[in-house]
Motif scaffolding. Sequence first.
Motif, mmCIF file in Angstrom:
data_model
loop_
_atom_site.group_PDB
_atom_site.id
_atom_site.type_symbol
_atom_site.label_atom_id
_atom_site.label_comp_id
_atom_site.label_asym_id
_atom_site.label_seq_id
_atom_site.Cartn_x
_atom_site.Cartn_y
_atom_site.Cartn_z
ATOM 1 N N TRP A 183 4.150 -0.041 1.785
ATOM 2 C CA TRP A 183 3.822 -0.560 3.108
ATOM 3 C C TRP A 183 3.066 -1.881 2.996
ATOM 4 C CZ3 TRP A 183 5.505 1.862 7.505
ATOM 5 C CH2 TRP A 183 6.045 3.128 7.323
ATOM 6 N N SER A 239 -6.640 1.845 4.677
ATOM 7 C CA SER A 239 -7.341 2.931 3.991
ATOM 8 C C SER A 239 -6.517 3.506 2.828
ATOM 9 C CB SER A 239 -7.700 4.035 4.989
ATOM 10 O OG SER A 239 -6.528 4.540 5.597
ATOM 11 N N TYR A 240 -5.217 3.235 2.798
ATOM 12 C CA TYR A 240 -4.376 3.692 1.683
ATOM 13 C C TYR A 240 -4.559 2.751 0.499
ATOM 14 C CZ TYR A 240 -1.875 6.923 4.730
ATOM 15 O OH TYR A 240 -1.554 7.949 5.569
ATOM 16 N N LYS A 265 7.404 -0.708 6.155
ATOM 17 C CA LYS A 265 7.758 -0.149 4.847
ATOM 18 C C LYS A 265 8.866 -1.026 4.295
ATOM 19 C CE LYS A 265 8.987 3.972 2.307
ATOM 20 N NZ LYS A 265 9.334 5.398 2.376
ATOM 21 N N ARG A 320 0.833 -1.193 0.000
ATOM 22 C CA ARG A 320 0.000 0.000 0.000
ATOM 23 C C ARG A 320 0.872 1.249 0.000
ATOM 24 N NH1 ARG A 320 -5.275 -1.158 0.544
ATOM 25 N NH2 ARG A 320 -5.760 -3.277 1.166
ATOM 26 N N THR A 321 0.266 2.368 -0.350
ATOM 27 C CA THR A 321 0.998 3.636 -0.424
ATOM 28 C C THR A 321 1.234 4.252 0.945
ATOM 29 O OG1 THR A 321 -1.050 4.862 -0.796
ATOM 30 C CG2 THR A 321 0.167 4.124 -2.756
ATOM 31 N N GLY A 322 0.575 3.744 1.967
ATOM 32 C CA GLY A 322 0.742 4.230 3.334
ATOM 33 C C GLY A 322 0.469 3.118 4.321
ATOM 34 N N SER A 347 -0.886 -0.538 -4.079
ATOM 35 C CA SER A 347 -0.081 -0.202 -5.251
ATOM 36 C C SER A 347 0.476 -1.444 -5.936
ATOM 37 C CB SER A 347 1.072 0.728 -4.854
ATOM 38 O OG SER A 347 1.867 0.139 -3.846
#
Length: 167
Positions: A91, A54-55, A81, A48-50, A58
Amino acid sequence: MRKVARIVLACGAGALIATGVASGAWAALVQKKTPYYASISAGKARMRTGPARSYPASWLYQRADLPVKVLAIYDHGAWMKVEDPGGIQGWIMGTLISETRTALIVGASAELQESPRAGAKVTWRAAPGVVGRLTKCTRGWCHFDVRGRGGFVEASHLWGVDPDEQF
């Protein structure tokens, strides 16, 4: 991103799919000093991007045992990360990361040898992209195992271990 791992015998060829088993030592990973190498323990893991669900996702990894470099830990290990062998960072949930050491063959095919020295008998050859487990590394050589077929490989042919790392 499903890939089939291949390992080539010195006198023939066979295909193997790299598989993984989740490690029970997740808490030890949270206490390690970053950066360090680990692996993806699940057959499917979303990057995920974060550091939260909720992110947006990717990337979807569908390759258990893929080595990753843990760059940061968030929320007491709930999220990590990581960087994958292609240099992609993002992440992943901490429970999907294992302390099991694995590596990926990079560059040209690598010779797996009976002993950790130049000129030793070649027992297997592994194609680029093959993922295997590392059981020990010393003096620039690592024991690399792909589902029971293994040998010593020069660390310079592997992503997932530093050239001078020992364990």
